[in-house]
Design a protein around this motif. Structure first.
Motif, PDB file in Angstrom:
ATOM      1  N   TYR A 184      46.677  40.178  23.964  1.00 16.55           N
ATOM      2  CA  TYR A 184      47.588  40.668  25.001  1.00 16.55           C
ATOM      3  C   TYR A 184      48.387  41.876  24.510  1.00 16.55           C
ATOM      4  CZ  TYR A 184      46.308  36.317  27.359  1.00 16.55           C
ATOM      5  OH  TYR A 184      45.599  35.299  27.951  1.00 16.55           O
ATOM      6  N   ALA A 185      48.642  41.931  23.200  1.00 15.02           N
ATOM      7  CA  ALA A 185      49.322  43.118  22.662  1.00 15.02           C
ATOM      8  C   ALA A 185      48.435  44.348  22.885  1.00 15.02           C
ATOM      9  CB  ALA A 185      49.615  42.929  21.174  1.00 15.02           C
ATOM     10  N   MET A 186      47.134  44.169  22.662  1.00 14.10           N
ATOM     11  CA  MET A 186      46.194  45.293  22.860  1.00 14.10           C
ATOM     12  C   MET A 186      46.047  45.644  24.330  1.00 14.10           C
ATOM     13  SD  MET A 186      43.156  43.957  20.421  1.00 14.10           S
ATOM     14  CE  MET A 186      41.943  44.715  21.463  1.00 14.10           C
ATOM     15  N   ILE A 187      45.870  44.626  25.152  1.00 18.96           N
ATOM     16  CA  ILE A 187      45.634  44.864  26.586  1.00 18.96           C
ATOM     17  C   ILE A 187      46.864  45.539  27.211  1.00 18.96           C
ATOM     18  CG2 ILE A 187      45.397  43.660  28.808  1.00 18.96           C
ATOM     19  CD1 ILE A 187      43.606  41.599  27.258  1.00 18.96           C
ATOM     20  N   ASN A 188      48.043  45.061  26.838  1.00 17.83           N
ATOM     21  CA  ASN A 188      49.260  45.643  27.407  1.00 17.83           C
ATOM     22  C   ASN A 188      49.376  47.124  27.023  1.00 17.83           C
ATOM     23  OD1 ASN A 188      51.562  45.051  29.032  1.00 17.83           O
ATOM     24  ND2 ASN A 188      52.834  45.331  27.204  1.00 17.83           N
ATOM     25  N   GLU A 189      49.042  47.424  25.759  1.00 18.54           N
ATOM     26  CA  GLU A 189      49.100  48.825  25.309  1.00 18.54           C
ATOM     27  C   GLU A 189      48.034  49.640  26.054  1.00 18.54           C
ATOM     28  OE1 GLU A 189      51.591  49.467  23.396  1.00 18.54           O
ATOM     29  OE2 GLU A 189      51.230  51.613  23.178  1.00 18.54           O
ATOM     30  N   GLY A 190      46.863  49.033  26.268  1.00 23.32           N
ATOM     31  CA  GLY A 190      45.802  49.706  27.023  1.00 23.32           C
ATOM     32  C   GLY A 190      46.281  50.045  28.425  1.00 23.32           C
ATOM     33  N   ALA A 191      47.023  49.110  29.036  1.00 19.83           N
ATOM     34  CA  ALA A 191      47.541  49.358  30.392  1.00 19.83           C
ATOM     35  C   ALA A 191      48.564  50.496  30.375  1.00 19.83           C
ATOM     36  CB  ALA A 191      48.155  48.085  30.946  1.00 19.83           C
ATOM     37  N   LEU A 192      49.384  50.560  29.323  1.00 22.42           N
ATOM     38  CA  LEU A 192      50.350  51.674  29.212  1.00 22.42           C
ATOM     39  C   LEU A 192      49.598  52.992  29.053  1.00 22.42           C
ATOM     40  CD1 LEU A 192      53.001  50.123  26.777  1.00 22.42           C
ATOM     41  CD2 LEU A 192      53.345  50.693  29.188  1.00 22.42           C
ATOM     42  N   ILE A 193      48.561  52.978  28.210  1.00 18.48           N
ATOM     43  CA  ILE A 193      47.761  54.172  27.944  1.00 18.48           C
ATOM     44  C   ILE A 193      47.130  54.692  29.246  1.00 18.48           C
ATOM     45  CG2 ILE A 193      45.527  54.800  26.896  1.00 18.48           C
ATOM     46  CD1 ILE A 193      46.456  53.209  24.385  1.00 18.48           C
ATOM     47  N   PRO A 221      55.784  43.644  29.969  1.00 20.96           N
ATOM     48  CA  PRO A 221      54.525  43.908  30.674  1.00 20.96           C
ATOM     49  C   PRO A 221      54.455  45.353  31.159  1.00 20.96           C
ATOM     50  CG  PRO A 221      55.684  42.002  31.608  1.00 20.96           C
ATOM     51  CD  PRO A 221      56.599  42.611  30.609  1.00 20.96           C
ATOM     52  N   ALA A 222      53.282  45.968  30.985  1.00 20.36           N
ATOM     53  CA  ALA A 222      53.092  47.355  31.432  1.00 20.36           C
ATOM     54  C   ALA A 222      53.159  47.396  32.964  1.00 20.36           C
ATOM     55  CB  ALA A 222      51.732  47.853  30.962  1.00 20.36           C
ATOM     56  N   PRO A 223      53.696  48.491  33.536  1.00 20.28           N
ATOM     57  CA  PRO A 223      53.798  48.578  35.001  1.00 20.28           C
ATOM     58  C   PRO A 223      52.471  48.320  35.714  1.00 20.28           C
ATOM     59  CG  PRO A 223      54.949  50.414  33.950  1.00 20.28           C
ATOM     60  CD  PRO A 223      54.290  49.648  32.861  1.00 20.28           C
ATOM     61  N   ALA A 236      42.893  44.516  39.725  1.00 18.38           N
ATOM     62  CA  ALA A 236      42.188  44.385  38.441  1.00 18.38           C
ATOM     63  C   ALA A 236      41.904  45.789  37.913  1.00 18.38           C
ATOM     64  CB  ALA A 236      40.887  43.624  38.633  1.00 18.38           C
ATOM     65  N   PHE A 237      41.531  45.884  36.637  1.00 20.00           N
ATOM     66  CA  PHE A 237      41.210  47.196  36.072  1.00 20.00           C
ATOM     67  C   PHE A 237      39.893  47.714  36.640  1.00 20.00           C
ATOM     68  CE2 PHE A 237      44.058  45.516  32.769  1.00 20.00           C
ATOM     69  CZ  PHE A 237      44.988  46.532  32.781  1.00 20.00           C
ATOM     70  N   HIS A 238      38.940  46.822  36.785  1.00 19.84           N
ATOM     71  CA  HIS A 238      37.632  47.241  37.280  1.00 19.84           C
ATOM     72  C   HIS A 238      37.411  46.659  38.666  1.00 19.84           C
ATOM     73  CE1 HIS A 238      37.378  47.108  32.843  1.00 19.84           C
ATOM     74  NE2 HIS A 238      36.781  48.273  33.017  1.00 19.84           N
ATOM     75  N   ALA A 239      36.767  47.473  39.533  1.00 22.67           N
ATOM     76  CA  ALA A 239      36.467  46.999  40.884  1.00 22.67           C
ATOM     77  C   ALA A 239      35.601  45.764  40.787  1.00 22.67           C
ATOM     78  CB  ALA A 239      35.730  48.085  41.642  1.00 22.67           C
ATOM     79  N   ARG A 240      35.896  44.756  41.570  1.00 30.93           N
ATOM     80  CA  ARG A 240      35.092  43.512  41.494  1.00 30.93           C
ATOM     81  C   ARG A 240      33.947  43.551  42.492  1.00 30.93           C
ATOM     82  NH1 ARG A 240      39.129  39.668  38.817  1.00 30.93           N
ATOM     83  NH2 ARG A 240      41.071  40.457  39.579  1.00 30.93           N
TER      84      ARG A 240
END
Ligand code: CAA
Length: 692
Positions: free
Chosen positions: A607-616, A675-677, A688-692
């Motif tokens: 979750y630390a990685m995913i949250n940073e990915g969302a900020l990026i 949590p990232a915005p 979601a990040f990717h279209a489902r």
């Protein structure tokens, strides 16, 4: 345009598939082929049939976009059955790639004529599935069990010469493969040779130990993956029972796997890599040609980067100010290529050509006719700026400069130069001539021409090149830094290195955080930490386990000890001295250690990685979630069958991730967990990040 056409010349009928981009066996191709083969079989004038493809390649497989959707008739195995049943000889003319369903189709033909540059393979297992149209039972009849398993379960394609040797190809063609296949068919007719149906060949008898050994081998090489084991199951069945039964069994296993989470993740990885390596607005046509390259700095990175160019056939000027360092770099390059020759990877002629293409020098002046120069000196803003200015002074005004940095600000590096529009970042990963990932960095003033050139160059160097924006650590290292921070905090709170590493390996990473640190060298991590001490939070600065380990002279694998100890063969063992050091460190600092569960370790790492990915993503440093997934799959060992961190985040769901981030914030504070915005918005809207 018709996907399949059929023309008769003399008594040979050529059936040609023309279905760009890769002649995949989509429904139009399957239906067209079936109709064409039925027509050819029923037509009195046709005595032999050649199946060939237009465009750059033979059939490169099933249309991956159709997977997971309801199947449309006719099924590929029905088409192949019709081809194989033909009483008139059918010859496949293979150029480019015959992969997956494409090779299955070719195996159903009676003979195969193969262009000398072609590749043949069953890469289905790399997509989480298995050949579903008789590929395994046919291949093992032609090439034997070992080769069939290497190709199907291992997913590795073979070249034309190997195919000929293995009995998969019947003849090689040097230039026009279709003409060669027609000539081959004419010879068959002249010699009165008829059909040779692969399904009618005997399957090699085999001891059960062979399969057990194969299972163990693929368990080790494809840890956690279902498809390679399913390939072995189909091979077992192919030997034990009839051809028809093994084809039906393979089809059943294919259906079961195609909708599995692993197959979905692997399909995502396939398309993510294709999206990520083609950034919007940078057409390959805008790229400048790179006929000659320069590399400045002949340390480990510079040496590896020089080899990347040499391996791609691009001559290199290698500049280094220190004579000894330059000599050692030239020696390393020579040794690498000597070793490649010894292992049969390259010929002596290639080795000589690469040697001739390298110009080692202590001067900048020979850079003057280079089209692009990579600066690869020490990671220090002041030194790099000086070197960049010297490079610019010696270059043509249109030549490009790429700085190889893992953390530094490209805009600050380019600020003092006369032509900052010619400057980009190229973040290679170590060892540069081996690692696939390349983060190309877009500076604020980099010109579209400079950016398009680095992308095109990445492809030419055989890299997976992803364009990213300026940011501390860009994308990969920035996310890794968040995971690293949590891993060290967990050591203070109660975990031990071996527990953290075990959890990460069980998730599917090839190695854990501390194993990785030991491999890269703890002095490197320590120096990096020292250079940022003034930017660290109070808790990070106080978390000094690494400082103590380095002070004890344990610098990782290279000194035989780091977080673990290593014997002469670099075999790792847990060292009680490290557990003690960690426990005492906590005592001294007044931290009460507690048991940390495996679930907590995994959540905090991911979750630390995913949250940073969302900020990026929110900041635009990465343009698309596919870019982040591609970076983590190719540079950081994220398990491919989990699709990448952002794909994995979608499987968990933003609401759950936000809830857990808030939970960890309640323990450690919002400084570390907010949590990232983008995640908050997804949790609110069900996105979601990717279209489902
Ligand atoms: N299905 C759908 N689209 C495909 C495809 C496939 N099998 N293979 C390639 N494409 C698309 C790519 O997405 C890309 O599209 P865009 O231009 O829109 O991005 C385009 O074709 C060109 O592909 P590449 O950029 O990869 O081109 P390349 O020249 O570098 O490589 C290739 C060509 C070697 C064929 C490579 O694309 C490849 O390896 N493809 C996948 C092959 C494969 O895995 N086949 C097995 C499929 S599974 C199967 O076949 C099982 C079955 O029958 C049931």
């Amino acid at each position: 345009m018709q996907a399949v056409t059929s023309t008769l010349s003399g008594n040979i009928r050529a059936i040609v598939i023309d279905h760009p981009p890769v002649n995949a066996t989509s429904q139009a191709v399957r239906a067209g082929l079936l109709q064409a083969i039925e027509q050819a079989v029923g037509d009195d004038e046709t005595q032999a049939i050649v199946i060939a493809c237009a465009g750059a390649t033979f059939v490169a497989g099933a249309d991956i976009k159709e997977f997971g959707k309801p199947p449309l008739d006719p099924h590929l195995s029905e088409v192949i059955h019709a081809i194989e049943s033909s009483a008139k000889p059918v010859v496949a003319a293979i150029h480019g790639s015959a992969l997956g369903g494409g090779l299955e189709l070719a195996l159903g033909c009676h003979y195969r004529v193969v262009d000398a540059q072609a590749r043949l393979g069953l890469p289905e297992s790399t997509l989480g599935i298995i050949p579903g149209a008789g590929g395994i039972p046919r291949l093992l009849r032609l090439a034997g069990i070992d080769k069939a398993l290497d190709m199907a379960a291992g997913g590795k394609p073979i070249g034309a010469a190997e195919a000929l040797e293995a009995g998969v190809a019947d003849a090689l063609a040097q230039d026009d493969v279709r003409a060669a296949a027609i000539a081959f068919a004419q010879r068959l007719l002249a010699q009165g040779q008829g059909v040779r149906r692969t399904r009618e060949l005997p399957a090699q008898a085999c001891e059960p130990q062979v399969f057990e050994a194969a299972r163990a081998r693929f368990q080790a090489s494809h840890r956690g993956q279902l498809a390679p084991q399913a390939c072995v199951d189909v091979a077992v069945r192919s030997v034990a029972s009839s051809f028809e039964d093994s084809v039906a069994y393979g089809r059943e296993r294919f259906r079961e796997l195609v909708t599995s989470p692993q197959a979905q993740a692997l399909r995502h990885a396939f398309f993510a890599e294709r999206v990520a390596t083609k950034p919007a607005g940078l057409p390959a046509e805008d790229a400048a040609p790179v006929r000659k390259a320069g590399v400045v700095g002949a340390g480990t990175m510079g040496t590896g980067i020089a080899m990347c160019f040499l391996n791609a056939g691009i001559p290199v000027v290698l500049v280094e100010q220190n004579e000894k360092v330059l000599a050692s770099s030239v020696e390393t390059i020579g040794k690498t290529y000597r070793n490649d020759v010894a292992k049969g990877r390259i010929t002596e002629a290639t080795q000589r050509a690469r040697g001739d293409a390298l110009t080692p020098t202590l001067q900048y002046e020979p850079l003057r006719d280079c089209d692009l120069v990579v600066e690869a000196v020490f990671e220090d803003m002041g030194i790099k700026r000086q070197v960049l200015a010297s490079i610019e002074e010696n270059l043509r005004p249109d030549a490009l400069i790429a700085t190889n940095t893992s953390f530094l600000d490209i805009d600050a590096l380019a600020a003092g130069l006369r032509r900052p529009e010619n400057v980009v970042g190229m973040h290679f990963f170590s060892p540069a001539h081996i690692m696939k990932l390349l983060e190309n960095v877009r500076g604020a003033r980099s010109s579209p021409r400079a950016l398009a050139t680095t992308q095109a160059l990445g492809k030419r160097l055989g890299k997976v090149a992803v364009m990213v924006g300026v940011s501390d650590g860009f994308v990969g290292n920035r996310m890794l830094a968040r995971r690293t921070r949590e891993c060290y905090f967990m050591l203070e709170e109660g975990a031990l290195p071996e527990q953290v590493d075990r959890v990460l390996c069980e998730f599917g990473f090839p190695m854990g955080q501390f194993q990785l640190n030991d491999l890269a060298g703890l002095d490197v991590a320590w120096r990096n930490r020292q250079s940022r001490l003034d930017r660290l939070s109070e808790r990070e600065a106080a978390c000094n386990i690494l400082d103590e380990i380095v002070a004890a002279g344990r610098l990782g694998q290279k000194t035989g000890a780091g977080f673990y100890t290593y014997d002469a063969q670099r075999k790792r063992s847990v060292d009680p001295a490290i557990s003690e050091l960690i426990v005492r460190n906590a005592e001294r600092r007044g931290i009460t250690r507690r048991a940390i569960s495996d679930d907590e370790i995994l959540e905090r790492c991911l979750y630390a990685m995913i949250n940073e990915g969302a900020l990026i993503l929110g900041e635009g440093v990465a343009s698309r979630p596919e870019d982040i997934d591609t970076i983590w799959l190719n540079g950081y060992g994220f398990p491919r069958w989990r699709g990448g961190p952002m794909f994995h985040a979608d499987q968990i769901g933003a609401a759950r991730i936000c809830e857990r981030i808030r939970h960890y914030a309640s323990q450690a504070g919002e400084l570390y967990w907010t949590p990232a915005p983008l995640l908050l918005a997804q949790a609110r809207d069900g996105g979601a990040f990717h279209a489902r």
